[in-house]
Enzyme design. Structure first.
Site, mmCIF file in Angstrom:
data_model
loop_
_atom_site.group_PDB
_atom_site.id
_atom_site.type_symbol
_atom_site.label_atom_id
_atom_site.label_comp_id
_atom_site.label_asym_id
_atom_site.label_seq_id
_atom_site.Cartn_x
_atom_site.Cartn_y
_atom_site.Cartn_z
ATOM 1 N N ASP A 49 11.257 8.012 -0.269
ATOM 2 C CA ASP A 49 10.014 8.705 -0.612
ATOM 3 C C ASP A 49 8.878 8.246 0.287
ATOM 4 O O ASP A 49 8.398 7.123 0.166
ATOM 5 C CB ASP A 49 9.663 8.434 -2.074
ATOM 6 C CG ASP A 49 8.378 9.137 -2.499
ATOM 7 O OD1 ASP A 49 8.447 10.325 -2.847
ATOM 8 O OD2 ASP A 49 7.295 8.509 -2.453
ATOM 9 N N TYR A 54 1.042 7.734 4.272
ATOM 10 C CA TYR A 54 1.594 6.381 4.418
ATOM 11 C C TYR A 54 1.736 5.958 5.882
ATOM 12 O O TYR A 54 1.931 4.788 6.164
ATOM 13 C CB TYR A 54 2.975 6.274 3.760
ATOM 14 C CG TYR A 54 3.040 6.603 2.295
ATOM 15 C CD1 TYR A 54 1.887 6.757 1.519
ATOM 16 C CD2 TYR A 54 4.276 6.781 1.669
ATOM 17 C CE1 TYR A 54 1.968 7.075 0.166
ATOM 18 C CE2 TYR A 54 4.357 7.087 0.326
ATOM 19 C CZ TYR A 54 3.208 7.245 -0.414
ATOM 20 O OH TYR A 54 3.304 7.558 -1.749
ATOM 21 N N LYS A 79 4.740 14.248 1.704
ATOM 22 C CA LYS A 79 3.678 14.825 0.879
ATOM 23 C C LYS A 79 2.544 15.362 1.736
ATOM 24 O O LYS A 79 2.247 14.813 2.800
ATOM 25 C CB LYS A 79 3.133 13.773 -0.094
ATOM 26 C CG LYS A 79 4.202 13.089 -0.934
ATOM 27 C CD LYS A 79 3.631 12.011 -1.833
ATOM 28 C CE LYS A 79 4.743 11.210 -2.491
ATOM 29 N NZ LYS A 79 5.363 10.234 -1.588
ATOM 30 N N HIS A 112 0.090 15.928 -2.668
ATOM 31 C CA HIS A 112 -0.134 14.534 -3.049
ATOM 32 C C HIS A 112 -1.098 14.377 -4.221
ATOM 33 O O HIS A 112 -0.954 13.457 -5.036
ATOM 34 C CB HIS A 112 -0.639 13.746 -1.841
ATOM 35 C CG HIS A 112 -0.219 12.316 -1.839
ATOM 36 N ND1 HIS A 112 0.016 11.596 -0.696
ATOM 37 C CD2 HIS A 112 0.035 11.453 -2.856
ATOM 38 C CE1 HIS A 112 0.365 10.360 -1.007
ATOM 39 N NE2 HIS A 112 0.395 10.253 -2.315
ATOM 40 N N SER A 143 2.134 16.115 -7.255
ATOM 41 C CA SER A 143 1.947 14.721 -7.666
ATOM 42 C C SER A 143 0.534 14.559 -8.207
ATOM 43 O O SER A 143 -0.416 15.140 -7.657
ATOM 44 C CB SER A 143 2.158 13.793 -6.458
ATOM 45 O OG SER A 143 2.044 12.442 -6.824
ATOM 46 N N LEU A 197 7.070 -0.553 -11.139
ATOM 47 C CA LEU A 197 7.018 -2.002 -11.382
ATOM 48 C C LEU A 197 5.589 -2.476 -11.617
ATOM 49 O O LEU A 197 5.316 -3.678 -11.600
ATOM 50 C CB LEU A 197 7.651 -2.752 -10.201
ATOM 51 C CG LEU A 197 9.090 -2.329 -9.860
ATOM 52 C CD1 LEU A 197 9.648 -3.153 -8.713
ATOM 53 C CD2 LEU A 197 9.986 -2.437 -11.088
ATOM 54 N N LYS A 202 2.518 -6.947 -14.339
ATOM 55 C CA LYS A 202 2.936 -7.195 -15.726
ATOM 56 C C LYS A 202 4.194 -8.055 -15.817
ATOM 57 O O LYS A 202 4.794 -8.155 -16.892
ATOM 58 C CB LYS A 202 3.193 -5.858 -16.430
ATOM 59 C CG LYS A 202 1.951 -4.984 -16.597
ATOM 60 C CD LYS A 202 1.033 -5.530 -17.672
ATOM 61 C CE LYS A 202 -0.095 -4.554 -17.978
ATOM 62 N NZ LYS A 202 -0.988 -5.061 -19.036
ATOM 63 N N ARG A 243 15.270 -8.283 -3.151
ATOM 64 C CA ARG A 243 14.673 -7.428 -4.182
ATOM 65 C C ARG A 243 15.129 -5.980 -4.041
ATOM 66 O O ARG A 243 15.294 -5.281 -5.035
ATOM 67 C CB ARG A 243 13.146 -7.520 -4.123
ATOM 68 C CG ARG A 243 12.632 -8.831 -4.702
ATOM 69 C CD ARG A 243 11.135 -8.892 -4.721
ATOM 70 N NE ARG A 243 10.691 -10.180 -5.225
ATOM 71 C CZ ARG A 243 9.487 -10.678 -5.027
ATOM 72 N NH1 ARG A 243 8.606 -10.001 -4.301
ATOM 73 N NH2 ARG A 243 9.136 -11.852 -5.526
#
Length: 280
Positions: A49, A54, A79, A112, A143, A197, A202, A243
């Site tokens: 994505d 970006y 986008k 976007h 979006s 995430l 959090k 990760r």
């Protein structure tokens, strides 16, 4: 819900399929993007994505080519940026994105954000519908649209025959957006979750840590599993090999109904921008 694995897909209104787990590259520097995306593809992700905003579309596509996978085996999203709203500007932005990536088509192109006013939004959407018919993108969506923007778009679609395939939003237990989710689910629109995430804000939350310990999974894995069980397509991002791999290891456990209820916080806490509330 049928058992899911990293190769599982959902069928969109366009008839095409979208992998249930994506790899996000928001804020990934261009010089790090190709390596990160290539690692993700090697781990088993088949869904990348990106966005014009970006500034790493080229590097994403380079990784797809370097992976040795068939183009048809990798789902690629970009986008239309907020500074390209309107029919002509969006047509140019679509062509520019494909040229930058050196790809013949995108699997999905999203608007976007719903900025620019109704006329600009409708022009941008018309350009997407045309791009889909021309084969420049297989599926289209939006979006960050609020329900009022979505109602407006649905009315416009009656005139031009377009269909929303995907809606992408910031979604996590502290921002569940039940009104928007319900709107899409009634229309069989696939929902993608960016910042699933919570941008790591959090990870020490007591509710999350308790479930992490219960399932012997990382807090990130619990959050991604929550997203999957909500029926969303989560789009985690990372540049760290470990990760990237961990974030894909979410198909071998399941949160119970009680676990899911524990994560129903009822809060409205965006960690990103929130164009859904725009009245324009």
């Amino acid at each position: 819900m049928a058992p899911l694995n990293i190769q599982s897909t959902y069928k969109m209104n366009s008839g095409y399929e979208i992998p249930v787990l994506g790899f996000g590259v928001y804020q990934t520097p261009p010089e790090e993007t190709e390596k990160a995306v290539l690692n993700a593809l090697q781990v088993g992700y088949k869904h990348v994505d990106s966005a014009k905003y970006y500034r790493n579309e080229h590097e994403c596509a380079q990784a797809i080519r370097a992976s040795g996978l068939k183009r048809s085996d990798v789902f690629y999203t970009t986008k239309v940026p907020t500074n390209a709203m309107g029919y002509q500007q969006t047509k140019e932005a679509i062509d520019s994105s494909l040229k930058t990536a050196n790809l013949e088509y995108a699997d999905l192109i999203l608007i976007h954000a719903p900025y620019g006013g109704r006329e600009a939004r409708e022009g941008s959407w018309r350009a997407l519908v045309e791009a889909q018919k021309e084969g420049k993108t297989r599926s289209i969506g939006v979006s960050n649209y609020g329900v009022h923007h979505l109602d407006e778009l649905e009315e416009y679609n009656k005139n031009i025959g377009g269909k929303i395939d995907v809606g992408q939003y910031e979604l996590h237990p502290w921002l569940a957006r039940p009104d928007i989710v319900e709107w899409f689910q009634k229309r069989n629109v696939v929902i993608e979750a960016y910042s699933p995430l919570v941008q790591a804000q959090k990870m020490n939350d007591p509710l999350l840590k308790k479930l992490s310990e219960k399932h012997n999974k990382t807090p990130a894995q619990v959050l991604l599993r929550w997203s999957l069980q909500k029926g969303f397509v989560p789009l985690p991002k990372s540049v760290t090999d470990k990760r990237i791999e961990e974030n894909a290891a979410i198909f071998d456990f399941e949160l119970s109904p009680e676990d899911m209820q524990t994560l129903s916080t009822g809060e409205y806490c965006p960690v990103c921008w929130d164009p859904t509330v725009s009245k324009d």
